[in-house]
Scaffold this motif. Sequence first.
Motif, PDB file in Angstrom:
ATOM      1  N   ALA A 172       1.100  -1.532   0.229  1.00  0.00           N
ATOM      2  CA  ALA A 172       0.377   0.047  -0.234  1.00  0.00           C
ATOM      3  C   ALA A 172       1.041   0.950  -0.128  1.00  0.00           C
ATOM      4  N   PRO A 173       0.811   2.348  -0.947  1.00  0.00           N
ATOM      5  CA  PRO A 173       1.586   3.622  -0.764  1.00  0.00           C
ATOM      6  C   PRO A 173       1.229   4.224  -0.087  1.00  0.00           C
ATOM      7  N   SER A 174       1.558   4.852   0.865  1.00  0.00           N
ATOM      8  CA  SER A 174       1.973   5.715   1.342  1.00  0.00           C
ATOM      9  C   SER A 174       0.537   7.125   1.720  1.00  0.00           C
ATOM     10  N   TRP A 175       0.019   7.384   0.683  1.00  0.00           N
ATOM     11  CA  TRP A 175      -0.590   8.053   0.629  1.00  0.00           C
ATOM     12  C   TRP A 175      -1.881   7.391   0.965  1.00  0.00           C
ATOM     13  N   ARG A 202       1.303  -6.518   7.440  1.00  0.00           N
ATOM     14  CA  ARG A 202       0.463  -7.680   6.291  1.00  0.00           C
ATOM     15  C   ARG A 202      -1.197  -7.549   5.992  1.00  0.00           C
ATOM     16  N   GLN A 203      -1.746  -6.826   7.082  1.00  0.00           N
ATOM     17  CA  GLN A 203      -3.292  -5.992   6.822  1.00  0.00           C
ATOM     18  C   GLN A 203      -3.181  -5.386   6.138  1.00  0.00           C
ATOM     19  N   SER A 204      -2.333  -4.577   5.906  1.00  0.00           N
ATOM     20  CA  SER A 204      -2.486  -3.669   5.588  1.00  0.00           C
ATOM     21  C   SER A 204      -1.987  -3.715   3.572  1.00  0.00           C
ATOM     22  N   GLU A 205      -1.287  -4.510   3.258  1.00  0.00           N
ATOM     23  CA  GLU A 205      -1.350  -5.802   2.229  1.00  0.00           C
ATOM     24  C   GLU A 205      -2.926  -6.269   1.576  1.00  0.00           C
ATOM     25  N   ALA A 206      -3.158  -6.602   2.213  1.00  0.00           N
ATOM     26  CA  ALA A 206      -4.482  -7.803   1.618  1.00  0.00           C
ATOM     27  C   ALA A 206      -4.980  -6.454   1.886  1.00  0.00           C
ATOM     28  N   VAL A 207      -5.363  -5.480   2.965  1.00  0.00           N
ATOM     29  CA  VAL A 207      -7.141  -4.934   2.245  1.00  0.00           C
ATOM     30  C   VAL A 207      -6.506  -4.119   0.955  1.00  0.00           C
TER      31      VAL A 207
END
Length: 382
Positions: A172-175, A202-207
């Motif tokens: 996920a990008p920083s923005w 890991r959760q951020s990547e999945a979302v």
Amino acid sequence: MALAPVVANGVQHRRRQIIGWVLFGLLVALIPFLIADTYSPTIFGNRYTVGLGNLSHAIALMVAILGLNIATGYSGQLSLGHSFFVGSGAYLTAVLVNDFHWSYFSTLVVVVPALFLFGVVFGLPALRIQGLYLGLLTFAVGAVFPSIVRLEEIADRTGASNGLLIDSDLVAPSWAPLDTLARWLHSVPGLSGRVPDGLTSRQSEAVYKYFLLIIVALGCFWLVRNILAGRVGRALMAVRDNPLGAAANGINLPAYKTLSFGLSAAVGGVAGTMYAMQSGFLGPDEFGFNLAILLIVGMIVGGSATLHGAVAGGLVIQFVPHWASQTQTVPGTDIALQGPYGGVILGALLVAIVFALPGGAATGFGRIKARLMPVVHQPPHR
């Protein structure tokens, strides 16, 4: 309790449609935060798991069923080898990402036209054979796909029997305000127990993957809807319902039959790209005849020749076998179950739907909606 009838395309009808789409959008946006951590409810003594990876995989299956519906549902061409197109799109995406360092979205520039051409060539036999013979031919092509991937000549690209790991992570990008949204939802009364107070990497990547897949899926459904709502869609349905009558009215049967396979394959290729984005690993056996049959089952269960039926079909073929395999006891009894019952329960569900809802889940949902939210069609003005 049913709502008051409204006039079709009237102000109240459009208001209901807007409210329905807004609620649906909010649900789609909320779900990934609710199951960012695996959700494991206990129902009738059985513990079931729901993961965001499962839901993302179901979205890819929805697009695959959407593509199959173009050739089989709308055009009437029996295609049992749609897994070939999905697998081709997945491996083509993986090769471009691994060996040429393309992004996932940029691979669609190659995947869509390449799979469209594959579909056109694939549809040429449909000009001379049809029915069960066409189904047998397409099934054979789908079943042979794992053997093609295992060929030594291309093993360096495909990984052969060992599978292919994709060397690209969707971070996920920083923005992207995913973590901020999770913290805000965590503060909402009633959601604090389900939404985590901040996302791990890991959760951020999945979302993030989930929302990317949603965007691609919405684009596919929107494009297919526009194509089928126009002259092409009407011609395909005419070819399906009455080929002789369609030809008598000037419809070019060979052109539209091959076009249906081309469009079907192109959408299936996009589903393969989505599968590669979601899993990050490809195995040849994942795109064999088992997937081909599951896609047919999903199309029938969801509703042939319907767009929203693809959504129901994708959810069914993803979650019914998954949950059925986790059922240890018959609900409401102490009778123990042993062994893989996913396929058995999915088959029983298919038989039940064929008898109870011949048009699939889409037809059943339409009937319920018509009773709860009736719409009155006014006769045309003279």
